[in-house]
Design an enzyme around this catalytic site. Structure first.
Site, PDB file in Angstrom:
ATOM      1  N   SER A   1       4.550   2.682   7.906  1.00  0.00           N
ATOM      2  CA  SER A   1       4.197   1.518   7.098  1.00  0.00           C
ATOM      3  C   SER A   1       5.377   1.069   6.248  1.00  0.00           C
ATOM      4  CB  SER A   1       3.013   1.839   6.186  1.00  0.00           C
ATOM      5  OG  SER A   1       1.832   1.951   6.918  1.00  0.00           O
TER       6      SER A   1
ATOM      7  N   HIS B   1       0.811  -1.220   0.000  1.00  0.00           N
ATOM      8  CA  HIS B   1       0.000   0.000   0.000  1.00  0.00           C
ATOM      9  C   HIS B   1       0.845   1.271   0.000  1.00  0.00           C
ATOM     10  CE1 HIS B   1       0.337  -0.140   4.526  1.00  0.00           C
ATOM     11  NE2 HIS B   1       0.376   1.168   4.361  1.00  0.00           N
TER      12      HIS B   1
ATOM     13  N   ASP C   1       0.114  -7.595   1.456  1.00  0.00           N
ATOM     14  CA  ASP C   1       0.532  -6.192   1.588  1.00  0.00           C
ATOM     15  C   ASP C   1       2.059  -6.057   1.650  1.00  0.00           C
ATOM     16  OD1 ASP C   1       0.160  -3.477   1.670  1.00  0.00           O
ATOM     17  OD2 ASP C   1      -0.063  -3.384   3.848  1.00  0.00           O
TER      18      ASP C   1
END
Length: 360
Positions: free
Chosen positions: A192, A84, A114
């Site tokens: 992230s 992402h 992911d």
């Protein structure tokens, strides 16, 4: 004599000052470990800037930047991050810990978990790979450290513990990401893709998501276990994607209220919604739904086969079946016990490689 007393007093004050300063600078063993891990690991953590193109009301192209983190994983310049973080990016740039910036190219992605790998062509002396640990050996309560670029501020260290293991959350493409590490180490937007480390400085997870009513950390963060990355990364580097088995059928959970409404013999299982024409399930004779009903304010497709077992494993909900299939390989054959028209029967399906345009 008076001068001598003043001199002695001043010496005592100086010595006391040094003692206080020494006490203030003394670090606990835990603090020393934090410092050592940061000094050792931070040169391997990068900032990832992705540029995507959006459109305004008049359909004019508007570049928009996003920020995430990543870890250098080898001397060839491969960087591990989240899917992402780089999704739909038209341009990627990596900033190393010492400040140099490098254009990056996408190597491979696995939206189901992911994860993504990108690559920079930086000199070997600037690339300091992070060692990977073993997430199978983790314990609840174990100390962890997260390094990343929260809110684009630059390298930041936070610490915490493993709060729980084996958590499951949905990916952005709808698949279940399994066995996640839950931590209370502060993870915020920009973290992230960055590493979750053990007290040896090894990657044990890839920070991926938080649960928060505000969008900022409230102490519930999740990391993809590094063993998942170790299984997936070689495929991403070799061919740019991950091979998954495919049955060619979509399923939904059967719950007791629905089972009673449909007057079925079982209360739980995986209901087949539809079957892809020409796919493995279609060739095996599995049947999809043929009518729509509304229950619990949901519009459901019913009338298809209800799967209650796969091989020797009970299927209580759709995710049980999906997980079992995902753990197989293309070419494997599985036997499904299905309920059809009030009777049980076995259906054997030979799995194929999932087409890359299909997620489930």
């Amino acid at each position: 004599m008076k001068c001598k007393k003043i001199h002695v007093f001043l010496m005592i004050l100086v010595l006391f000052g040094f003692w206080v300063r020494g006490q203030a600078q003394a670090l606990t063993d835990d603090e020393k470990n934090n410092v050592n891990i940061y000094q050792k690991a931070s040169p391997s953590v990068v900032n990832v800037i992705s540029t995507v193109i959006t459109r305004d009301f008049f359909l004019n192209a508007i570049p928009r930047e996003g920020s995430g983190s990543g870890s250098i994983i080898d001397a060839r310049g491969h960087v591990l991050t989240n899917n992402h973080v780089i999704r739909d990016a038209k341009k990627l740039e990596v900033t190393l810990a010492e400040g140099s910036k490098w254009p990056a190219r996408l190597v491979g992605t696995d939206p189901d978990n992911d994860l993504a790998v990108i690559k920079i062509d930086a000199p070997a002396d600037k690339l300091k790979p992070l060692p990977m640990g073993d997430s199978q050996r983790l314990r609840v309560g174990q100390k962890v450290l997260a390094i990343g670029n929260p809110f684009g501020l630059g390298l930041t260290l936070t610490t915490g513990i493993i709060s729980s293991l084996g958590r499951n959350i949905r990916s952005e493409v709808g698949t279940m990401i399994e066995d996640l590490i839950q931590t209370d180490a502060s993870i915020n937007p920009g973290n992230s893709g960055g590493p979750l480390l053990n007290s040896e400085g090894e990657i044990i997870g890839i920070n991926t998501a938080i649960i928060s009513p505000t969008g900022a950390s409230v102490g519930i963060g999740f990391a993809i276990p590094v063993n998942t990355a170790k299984r997936i990364v070689p495929q991403l580097i070799a061919k740019g994607y991950v091979t998954y088995p495919w049955a060619g059928a979509s399923v939904q959970p059967l719950f007791p209220e629905l089972a009673r409404f449909l007057k079925l013999k079982v209360e739980r299982g995986a209901m087949v919604i539809d079957v892809t024409p020409g796919g493995p399930a279609d060739k095996a004779g599995l049947r999809g739904g043929n009518q729509q009903i509304q229950t619990r304010n949901l519009l459901l497709i019913v009338g298809g086969d209800v799967i209650t077992r796969v091989d020797q494993h009970e299927v209580k909900e759709a995710d049980d079946l999906i997980k079992y299939i995902r753990e197989r390989k293309p070419g494997d054959t599985v036997t499904l016990k299905v309920l059809r028209n009030g009777q049980f029967k076995d259906v054997k399906i030979t799995l194929q490689e999932r087409p890359r345009t299909i997620r489930r």
